[in-house]
Structure formats: structure tokens, C-alpha cells
Motif scaffolding. Structure first.
Motif, PDB file in Angstrom:
ATOM      1  N   VAL A 110       0.863  -1.174   0.000  1.00  0.00           N
ATOM      2  CA  VAL A 110       0.000   0.000   0.000  1.00  0.00           C
ATOM      3  C   VAL A 110       0.902   1.226   0.000  1.00  0.00           C
ATOM      4  CG1 VAL A 110      -0.207   0.299   2.505  1.00  0.00           C
ATOM      5  CG2 VAL A 110      -2.074   1.016   1.036  1.00  0.00           C
ATOM      6  N   VAL A 111       0.397   2.321  -0.479  1.00  0.00           N
ATOM      7  CA  VAL A 111       1.128   3.589  -0.421  1.00  0.00           C
ATOM      8  C   VAL A 111       0.222   4.593   0.275  1.00  0.00           C
ATOM      9  CG1 VAL A 111       2.157   5.452  -1.762  1.00  0.00           C
ATOM     10  CG2 VAL A 111       2.434   3.085  -2.508  1.00  0.00           C
ATOM     11  N   ASP A 112       0.752   5.285   1.265  1.00  0.00           N
ATOM     12  CA  ASP A 112      -0.007   6.331   1.942  1.00  0.00           C
ATOM     13  C   ASP A 112       0.910   7.522   2.208  1.00  0.00           C
ATOM     14  OD1 ASP A 112       1.508   5.711   4.220  1.00  0.00           O
ATOM     15  OD2 ASP A 112      -0.120   4.690   5.233  1.00  0.00           O
ATOM     16  N   ALA A 113       0.360   8.565   2.812  1.00  0.00           N
ATOM     17  CA  ALA A 113       1.125   9.797   3.034  1.00  0.00           C
ATOM     18  C   ALA A 113       2.354   9.550   3.902  1.00  0.00           C
ATOM     19  CB  ALA A 113       0.227  10.869   3.656  1.00  0.00           C
ATOM     20  N   ASP A 114       2.228   8.688   4.912  1.00  0.00           N
ATOM     21  CA  ASP A 114       3.373   8.406   5.783  1.00  0.00           C
ATOM     22  C   ASP A 114       4.501   7.749   4.993  1.00  0.00           C
ATOM     23  OD1 ASP A 114       4.791   8.119   8.347  1.00  0.00           O
ATOM     24  OD2 ASP A 114       4.376   5.981   8.086  1.00  0.00           O
ATOM     25  N   SER A 117       6.313  10.159   2.805  1.00  0.00           N
ATOM     26  CA  SER A 117       7.013  11.250   3.487  1.00  0.00           C
ATOM     27  C   SER A 117       8.464  10.881   3.771  1.00  0.00           C
ATOM     28  CB  SER A 117       6.317  11.590   4.804  1.00  0.00           C
ATOM     29  OG  SER A 117       6.604  10.605   5.789  1.00  0.00           O
ATOM     30  N   CYS A 148       6.277   0.086  -0.676  1.00  0.00           N
ATOM     31  CA  CYS A 148       4.831  -0.104  -0.578  1.00  0.00           C
ATOM     32  C   CYS A 148       4.415  -0.762   0.729  1.00  0.00           C
ATOM     33  CB  CYS A 148       4.347  -0.917  -1.769  1.00  0.00           C
ATOM     34  SG  CYS A 148       5.097  -2.559  -1.854  1.00  0.00           S
ATOM     35  N   PRO A 150       2.657  -1.152   4.204  1.00  0.00           N
ATOM     36  CA  PRO A 150       1.623  -0.555   5.032  1.00  0.00           C
ATOM     37  C   PRO A 150       1.876  -0.798   6.508  1.00  0.00           C
ATOM     38  CG  PRO A 150       0.905  -2.671   4.295  1.00  0.00           C
ATOM     39  CD  PRO A 150       2.274  -2.432   3.671  1.00  0.00           C
TER      40      PRO A 150
END
Length: 158
Positions: A110-114, A117, A148, A150
Motif C-alpha cells: 500500500v502507499v499512503d502519506a506516511d 514522506s 509499498c 503498510p
């Protein structure tokens, strides 16, 4: 008279020690074949993937007795490629998780803002260094991007 500067660098362990020489060689060959890179680069990359997985394993073991010990760490983009190569070698990958974490190390991309950053990689590097294994900063600088991984990427199996 020449005065030699005091050596302050601490000795670090070689990540090749984390798997058998045969497994390390297979992983290096896989990276060379699929990513079309030099042997030297592939060896360094696999080494960093192993350091990352060792750090994850240590966090999982610590969190099993103290949930507050859990810290989310993330692979860089190139290190994530090394993780993927190891995943494809299912038997040695499973053995690595059982040996170092006492469980299978899951990978749920998964890719998220954290992850995107710089803070995520900055949080990861000191944890990698705490393993005592060599950390090759070329693979961990902000320009290396983020992989990637999570929050639950290396969790205990359900």
C-alpha cells in the motif's frame, strides 16, 4: 610526527550472515536477472533488504510482549524490490521469518502519506542501525523514495 585521527566508526555486521550463502547467491542472481543490474549492486541491495527484514523481525518480536514497542518502518523503493525477490523464494523466505521473528513476515503493499514522506525513511534508518548490520545509505536517502509497506506489512499471521 604524524597524528592519526581517532577512529570512531563502530564495527557492523555483514547482512549476508542473515541467510545461507546459497540463499544469498540465489537472491543476487534473481535481482541481476530481473532488474538488469551489476552483481555489486545486487549484493548491496539484497543486503539492505535483509537488514530491513531483520529490523522488522525484531520489532515484531518486541511487540509480542510489549505492544508499545511497535514502530512502523518502511522500505525504500529499491529495498522493496529486494523484499519482493526474497518473497519469490518462498521456502527460504518462510524460514527467515520463523528464525528471526518466530512467524511469517507478511507483505501487504500500500502507499499512503506516511510512506511517501521523508519522515518514514528518517524513522526507519535508526531502527535499521540498531540491528548492528551495515546500513548502506545510498539505499535509504529520501531520494530513494518509499516502498509499498503498510502499517500491517510485517504482522503476525491471523
Amino acid at each position: 610526527m604524524t597524528i592519526a585521527p581517532e577512529r570512531t566508526a563502530e564495527a557492523v555486521k555483514d547482512p549476508r550472515e542473515l541467510v545461507s550463502p546459497e540463499v544469498f547467491a540465489l537472491l543476487v542472481e534473481d535481482i541481476m536477472r530481473y532488474d538488469h543490474v551489476t552483481r555489486a549492486y545486487a549484493e548491496r541491495l539484497i543486503g539492505q533488504a535483509l537488514v530491513f527484514l531483520k529490523a522488522h523481525a525484531e520489532l515484531i518480536k518486541a511487540a509480542a510482549t510489549d505492544p508499545e514497542a511497535w514502530v512502523r518502518i518502511v522500505p525504500s523503493v529499491p529495498v522493496d524490490e529486494g523484499w519482493h525477490a526474497f518473497l519469490k523464494r518462498t521456502k527460504p523466505y518462510h524460514e527467515f521469518g520463523m528464525t528471526h521473528a518466530g512467524t511469517y513476515l507478511h507483505h501487504v503493499p500500500v502507499v499512503d502519506a506516511d510512506i511517501l514522506s521523508v519522515a518514514a525513511l528518517e524513522r526507519t534508518v535508526p531502527i535499521l542501525r540498531a540491528t548492528g548490520y551495515h546500513v548502506d545509505m545510498e539505499f535509504w536517502e529520501a531520494g530513494a523514495g518509499a516502498g509499498c509497506c503498510p502499517p500491517e506489512c510485517s504482522t503476525i499471521a491471523d
